[in-house]
Design an enzyme around this catalytic site. Structure first.
Site, PDB file in Angstrom:
ATOM      1  N   HIS A   1      64.307  50.649 -42.684  1.00  0.00           N
ATOM      2  CA  HIS A   1      64.657  49.308 -43.150  1.00  0.00           C
ATOM      3  C   HIS A   1      64.929  48.393 -41.943  1.00  0.00           C
ATOM      4  O   HIS A   1      64.379  47.300 -41.832  1.00  0.00           O
ATOM      5  CB  HIS A   1      65.889  49.413 -44.062  1.00  0.00           C
ATOM      6  CG  HIS A   1      66.496  48.112 -44.468  1.00  0.00           C
ATOM      7  ND1 HIS A   1      66.541  47.687 -45.769  1.00  0.00           N
ATOM      8  CD2 HIS A   1      67.118  47.136 -43.749  1.00  0.00           C
ATOM      9  CE1 HIS A   1      67.141  46.506 -45.830  1.00  0.00           C
ATOM     10  NE2 HIS A   1      67.509  46.160 -44.612  1.00  0.00           N
ATOM     11  N   GLU A   2      65.777  48.876 -41.023  1.00  0.00           N
ATOM     12  CA  GLU A   2      66.118  48.058 -39.851  1.00  0.00           C
ATOM     13  C   GLU A   2      64.899  47.841 -38.955  1.00  0.00           C
ATOM     14  O   GLU A   2      64.707  46.763 -38.403  1.00  0.00           O
ATOM     15  CB  GLU A   2      67.251  48.706 -39.047  1.00  0.00           C
ATOM     16  CG  GLU A   2      68.563  48.825 -39.796  1.00  0.00           C
ATOM     17  CD  GLU A   2      69.047  47.496 -40.367  1.00  0.00           C
ATOM     18  OE1 GLU A   2      68.827  46.456 -39.738  1.00  0.00           O
ATOM     19  OE2 GLU A   2      69.631  47.511 -41.462  1.00  0.00           O
TER      20      GLU A   2
ATOM     21  N   HIS B   1      62.780  44.988 -40.072  1.00  0.00           N
ATOM     22  CA  HIS B   1      63.280  43.689 -39.583  1.00  0.00           C
ATOM     23  C   HIS B   1      62.822  43.472 -38.141  1.00  0.00           C
ATOM     24  O   HIS B   1      62.327  42.413 -37.779  1.00  0.00           O
ATOM     25  CB  HIS B   1      64.814  43.658 -39.572  1.00  0.00           C
ATOM     26  CG  HIS B   1      65.459  43.551 -40.916  1.00  0.00           C
ATOM     27  ND1 HIS B   1      65.191  42.538 -41.798  1.00  0.00           N
ATOM     28  CD2 HIS B   1      66.404  44.320 -41.518  1.00  0.00           C
ATOM     29  CE1 HIS B   1      65.940  42.692 -42.893  1.00  0.00           C
ATOM     30  NE2 HIS B   1      66.681  43.774 -42.744  1.00  0.00           N
TER      31      HIS B   1
END
Ligand SMILES: [Zn+2]
Length: 376
Positions: free
Chosen positions: A66-67, A70
């Site tokens: 998820h990170e 980004h």
């Protein structure tokens, strides 16, 4: 996020584990084990614990993904990410700069919940392929693992879409406000205000649930609310700071009357004849006719009093080549960011190879105070 363990690099981004992560990893493992124990006691203790550990690890892999999503979208738009740290409340990608346009902000924000949703649906699809059906209790360890990973990632996607800045949803809200109002500062302030309201709701609900008998779960919600409140408040003051410093350059606030000192001078002489006499804060140490480093009260404090006569300035100075430097034309906000990153209170200001002065946090504070007193 300083007290973290470095795990290595992925796509050139440093991956770290904050110590608080271990606590939460353990809690997740224990809660998984007790959940599996209740639903499928027949699996036996060793299978249940191994499955819980593996599931917890895979959960953190999905958090990391998820990170990373980004970070990679940010990179595709020219914004570098220094590090990704996993901690008690999830993950955090430290993107070095704020996006310069609303569209980038929107894309960087939304890709996180989007990837969590995709990973969640993929996990549920795998569980389906292994024979699990929606609504039923998964009866094999593999099905149980993928079902849990599926639902947790879907909840994560939903949680992150809550429009409280600095959650992903708050970033998305900010980008939409930014696009419609064409004012980044106001958009951030408004998104942070919504963030604070949501944080207070979390705290209220958490405390209510705690007294209604939810125990730890309630306190946990309140704690997340408290964390969100801190983060929203910090973002709001950050934007106030950066709008107050908009257009201000290092040359506007720096100290330029630095005193040159010989590197062979001992610390006692320096303190008695220069530091205490002059009230100056900027002392430059020269060796062989060249600027070699800076000395500040900070270095003196780190040295025992008895050793002052036997230590030279050259011994304790911060060598110039170990410090990041800024130019007189550097925006002050950028200089502050560099100080924060390097954990220092001052930076040398350099043009070419010539030292023009130093900029300190105190300089910036004074500048803002003077402005505030004049009501500007
Ligand atoms: Zn995110």
């Amino acid at each position: 996020m300083r007290s973290s363990i470095r795990l290595g690099r992925l796509f050139g981004i440093e991956i770290g584990l904050h110590y608080s992560w271990f606590l939460i990893a353990l809690l997740i493992m224990m809660s998984l084990a007790s959940q599996f124990q209740r639903s499928n006691p027949g699996w036996g203790t060793s299978v249940i614990w191994a499955l819980s550990a593996l599931t917890a690890i895979l959960f953190f892999v999905t958090l990391l993904a998820h990170e990373l999503s980004h970070a990679l979208v940010a990179r595709a738009h020219g914004l570098a990410t220094r590090a990704i740290t996993l901690f008690a409340l999830g993950g955090m990608a430290q993107i070095e700069k704020e996006p310069e346009d609303a569209k980038t902000e929107f894309l960087v924000g939304i890709v996180g919940p989007f990837s969590s949703a995709v990973m969640g649906l993929a996990s549920l699809a795998i569980a389906w392929g292994l024979g699990w059906r929606i609504g039923s209790t998964p009866m094999t360890p593999w099905r149980a693992m993928f079902v849990w990973l599926g639902y947790i990632n879907l909840s994560l996607a939903a949680f992150n879409m809550i429009p409280g800045y600095p959650l992903d949803g708050g970033r998305i809200l900010r980008s939409i406000l930014w696009l419609s109002e064409r004012d980044q500062v106001r958009a951030t302030r408004n998104a942070a205000t919504v963030g604070k309201i949501i944080a207070l709701l979390f705290i209220a609900v958490g405390i209510f649930q705690f007294f209604a008998g939810a125990g730890f779960g309630g306190l946990w919600i309140a704690f997340i609310g408290w964390f969100l409140l801190q983060a929203a408040t910090a973002s709001a003051s950050m934007v106030t700071l950066s709008s107050g410093l908009r257009g201000v350059r290092v040359s506007d606030v720096m100290t330029s009357d630095c005193q040159m000192l010989n590197g062979n001078m001992n610390v006692e002489q320096f303190v008695e004849h220069y530091l205490l006499r002059s009230g100056r804060r900027c002392f430059v140490v020269e060796q062989n006719g060249e600027v070699a480093g800076l000395v500040t009260p900070h270095e003196i404090k780190a040295l025992e009093r008895q050793r002052w006569p036997y230590t030279t300035l050259a011994d304790i100075m911060r060598p110039l080549d170990q410090l990041h430097t800024v130019a007189p034309t550097t925006p002050v906000m950028e200089a502050l960011e560099t100080m924060g990153r390097d954990d220092v209170n001052q930076l040398p200001v350099v043009t070419g190879s010539h030292l023009d002065g130093i900029i300190t946090r105190a300089n910036v504070l004074q500048f803002l105070q003077t402005r505030a007193e004049l009501g500007r």
